[in-house]
Design an enzyme around this catalytic site. Structure first.
Site, PDB file in Angstrom:
ATOM      1  N   PRO A 239     111.440 106.173  23.656  1.00  0.00           N
ATOM      2  CA  PRO A 239     109.340 106.623  22.558  1.00  0.00           C
ATOM      3  C   PRO A 239     109.386 107.438  21.444  1.00  0.00           C
ATOM      4  CG  PRO A 239     109.090 106.701  25.495  1.00  0.00           C
ATOM      5  CD  PRO A 239     110.387 106.536  24.761  1.00  0.00           C
ATOM      6  N   GLU A 461     109.982 133.243  39.568  1.00  0.00           N
ATOM      7  CA  GLU A 461     110.287 132.784  38.441  1.00  0.00           C
ATOM      8  C   GLU A 461     111.203 133.428  37.950  1.00  0.00           C
ATOM      9  OE1 GLU A 461     109.457 130.244  37.058  1.00  0.00           O
ATOM     10  OE2 GLU A 461     107.547 129.003  38.400  1.00  0.00           O
TER      11      GLU A 461
END
Ligand code: ATP
Length: 666
Positions: A239, A461
């Site tokens: 898309p 993280e």
């Protein structure tokens, strides 16, 4: 200064079908109020009428519905009352129709009283006759009777109209329901005109598609050599990669008529409409030939037949598809009509549609690479006021995996962010914020988190970033952030290696280690297992299953793939035996555990640096590769790159030396 009033307001009254209904109701109401224009009869009573009968003035009494008597006087009596005493209440009796009316108690009593009154009149020939009627002529009664019908007819009209508006297109007529709503592209309209200049990148697709236009324009050149003109081309890609845009550009550049329609326009609740619209579309196209027909989102009708048989809607879609197949390559050839179609899902299209002779060509419109992204940025930044030092190459590098539509969105979002901050030009920071927003969702800076939770997120993280930094097969880390966005509390961003076309098991294994790094860092530092690693675990498990069951990357399972590209297999049955299922599970576990051990080793060896990075993250919220480098030193990927360059340059020096020495030897 007060605002000037706009006196020249144009009242734009447009005809509406409901007006007709309004007018009909108004006429009925008005008629019932004002009637035929006759004056009303005078309300009388039996005593007055009796006296009139005795005087021989009554010509006829009409008894309606056994309760109302309408009294008609003789002409002479009417005249004498109308010309008589000014103050008489009969001065204004109507000249025509009934002159008086009164309510009666019983028909029998009236009959008796009338007879007595006639007898009392003493006249030999009394003109009076009495008639009995049953009537429901009152307009209000009629209205009440008709109202349900009017209501039903109104609803019926409403439905028919809305159906035909949705279906019939032009004219909004139910009879047009089988007509195709193809739009003819108006290339003389400068506002709508799209050219190849507006389509960035997609060089191969452009060449292929222009060749098709060339077939139409110079058909004879090809026919002379005995070549057949292709019937269609299918634009396939994810898309937002510019398929529709490419088709619009063809419409703008080709000097042939261009009809465009969407696959869903063929779908209607009536049976047989889809097929009839396909027929009509090709009929229109043949009249305009040579021309191009563009069907967007063709998967709406082109889905493979024979699946989900038994659902009635499916039959209708199959009929539509069959008609399309016949029109594209059937008994009647449609010379001079080329069909372009676009889809995201070529895999689910019917094989008959894809065969040569129908869609002869399949044009891949893939996600843009870094160079193409830069070109797309160039197209979309044309109309944006930019800060002078915006580096488009940098922006392209920051947007791996973005489609053209995503990039258009980034540009627009950046301009919106800049406007929100009252800036005069759009700056680099606005672009970065726009990219973050598009990838991660809206920032949630106000999310309430304790200091301990924030630190745990930072450690998580930092764990991801450290493992990815240390493994050369991982994608280079770009930045790490602990700003909550969407559902995530923080994120580690990496840039996929553009040159990596071939993904190996080593790359995937390194990726798995990187994904598990966050959870392990928490485990090593806190000794607890957080639920926050859910998405990491889910993704890594999926990748590992794919490695084992789809890519044949496990030696134990062997070079077998259970991938179902056509999506025809139902989800309840497995294509392998119970033993294989157990073996696959075992292999998935082994690979994941190996990745886990690898990541844990890196984290344990660098835990002090991870804590350092977490501190920096808590302080700065977002850190970039330069910051990570200051803590961990050069990344494994950059070391590898440097080594490769060194090897390359030593090779070239060797070559040059040999080349240089050769002539001397001669
Ligand atoms: P879908 O399959 O979802 O219909 P699509 O491939 O047809 O998507 P388009 O509608 O052509 O995508 O593209 C959407 C928008 O993205 C375009 O209007 C344009 O702004 C931008 N865009 C996409 N690709 C490009 C490109 N190569 N160059 C410039 N703009 C692009």
């Amino acid at each position: 200064m007060a605002k000037k009033k706009n006196n020249n307001k144009i009242i734009n009254i447009r005809f509406n079908f409901m007006w007709i209904w309004g007018a009909i109701v108004a006429i009925i109401v008005a008629y019932s109020f004002f009637g035929t224009g006759r004056s009303e009869p005078v309300a009388g009573d039996w005593n007055t009428v009796e006296q009139m009968i005795r005087n021989g003035e009554v010509e006829r009494i009409k008894v309606v519905n056994k309760n109302t008597a309408l009294v008609y006087l003789t002409d002479d009596a009417i005249k004498s009352y109308r010309n008589g005493d000014e103050n008489s209440r009969f001065k204004n009796i109507p000249e025509h129709g009934e002159q008086l009316n009164f309510t009666i108690g019983s028909v029998d009593i009236l009959d008796r009283d009338v007879k007595e009154a006639i007898a009392d009149s003493g006249l030999e020939e009394n003109p009076l006759t009495v008639e009995y009627f049953n009537e429901t002529t009152s307009w209000s009664d009629m209205l009440i009777n008709f109202l349900p019908w009017l209501f039903l007819i109104g609803i019926w009209f409403f439905f028919i109209r809305s159906m035909s508006r949705g279906a019939g297109g032009a004219g909004g007529n139910i009879m047009n329901v089988g007509k195709a709503r193809a739009q003819e592209f108006d290339k003389d309209n400068p506002n709508k005109r799209v050219t190849f200049k507006d389509v960035a990148g997609l060089a191969e697709a452009k060449v292929e598609i222009m060749e098709i236009v060339d077939f139409l324009r110079k058909a004879d050149k090809y026919r002379e050599l005995g070549a057949k003109i292709p019937k269609g081309a299918l634009l396939v890609g994810p898309p937002g990669t510019g398929k529709t845009l490419l088709a619009k550009a063809v419409a703008g550049e080709a000097n042939v008529p261009f009809l465009s329609i969407s696959g869903s326009d063929f779908v209607e609740m009536f049976v047989g409409v889809g097929a009839s619209r396909v027929r009509d579309l090709f009929e229109q196209a043949k009249q305009k030939a040579p021309c191009i027909v563009f069907i967007d989102e063709i998967d709406a009708i082109g889905r493979a037949r024979g699946k989900n048989a038994g659902f009635s809607g499916n039959d209708e879609r199959e009929n539509t598809l069959n008609q399309l197949l016949t029109e594209m390559d059937g008994f009647q050839t449609n010379t001079g009509v080329i069909v372009l179609a676009a889809t995201n899902r070529a895999d689910i299209l019917d094989k008959a549609l894809m065969r040569a002779g129908r869609f002869d060509r399949q044009i891949d419109v893939g996600l843009p690479d870094v160079k193409e992204r830069e070109e797309i940025f160039n197209v979309h930044l044309r109309h944006i006021k930019l800060d002078n030092n915006i580096d488009r190459t940098f922006l392209a590098k920051q947007t791996p995996g973005f489609s053209g539509a995503d990039i258009a969105n980034v540009c627009n979002e950046a301009a919106l962010i800049a406007a929100r901050n009252d800036k005069k030009v759009v700056e680099r920071d606005d672009f970065m914020a726009a990219i973050d927003r598009i990838v991660g969702g809206l920032e949630k800076r106000n999310k309430t988190m304790s200091q301990a939770e924030r630190r745990a997120t930072a450690i998580h993280e930092a764990g991801h970033a450290t493992v990815m930094w240390m493994l050369e097969d991982c994608d280079p880390v770009l930045k790490v952030t602990v700003i909550p966005r969407g559902n995530s509390l923080g994120a580690t961003w990496s840039v996929p290696d553009e040159e990596r076309v071939h993904v190996t098991n080593e790359v995937l294994e390194a990726k798995l280690a990187g994904m598990l790094g966050g959870r392990i860092a928490e485990e090593v530092n806190y000794g607890t297992l957080g639920a926050g690693a859910l998405s990491d675990l889910e993704r890594s498990t999926k990748i590992t299953y794919a490695m084992v069951a789809f890519y044949g990357m496990s030696k134990k399972i062997g070079p077998i793939s259970y991938y179902d590209s056509a999506g025809t297999r139902d989800t309840f049955t497995k294509p392998f035996s119970e033993q294989t299922a157990i073996a696959i599970d075992g292999e998935v576990r082994r690979i994941l555990e190996e990745a886990y051990a690898r990541a844990r080793e890196i984290i344990e060896a660098n835990n002090d640096k991870i804590n350092q990075m977490a501190d920096m993250l808590l302080d700065k919220e977002t850190i970039y590769s330069e910051d990570i480098e200051s803590i961990l030193g050069p990344s494994a990927q950059s070391k590898k790159e440097a080594e490769e360059k060194k090897a390359e340059s030593s090779q070239t020096t060797e070559q040059t030396t040999t080349e240089n020495t050769n002539p001397k030897n001669e």
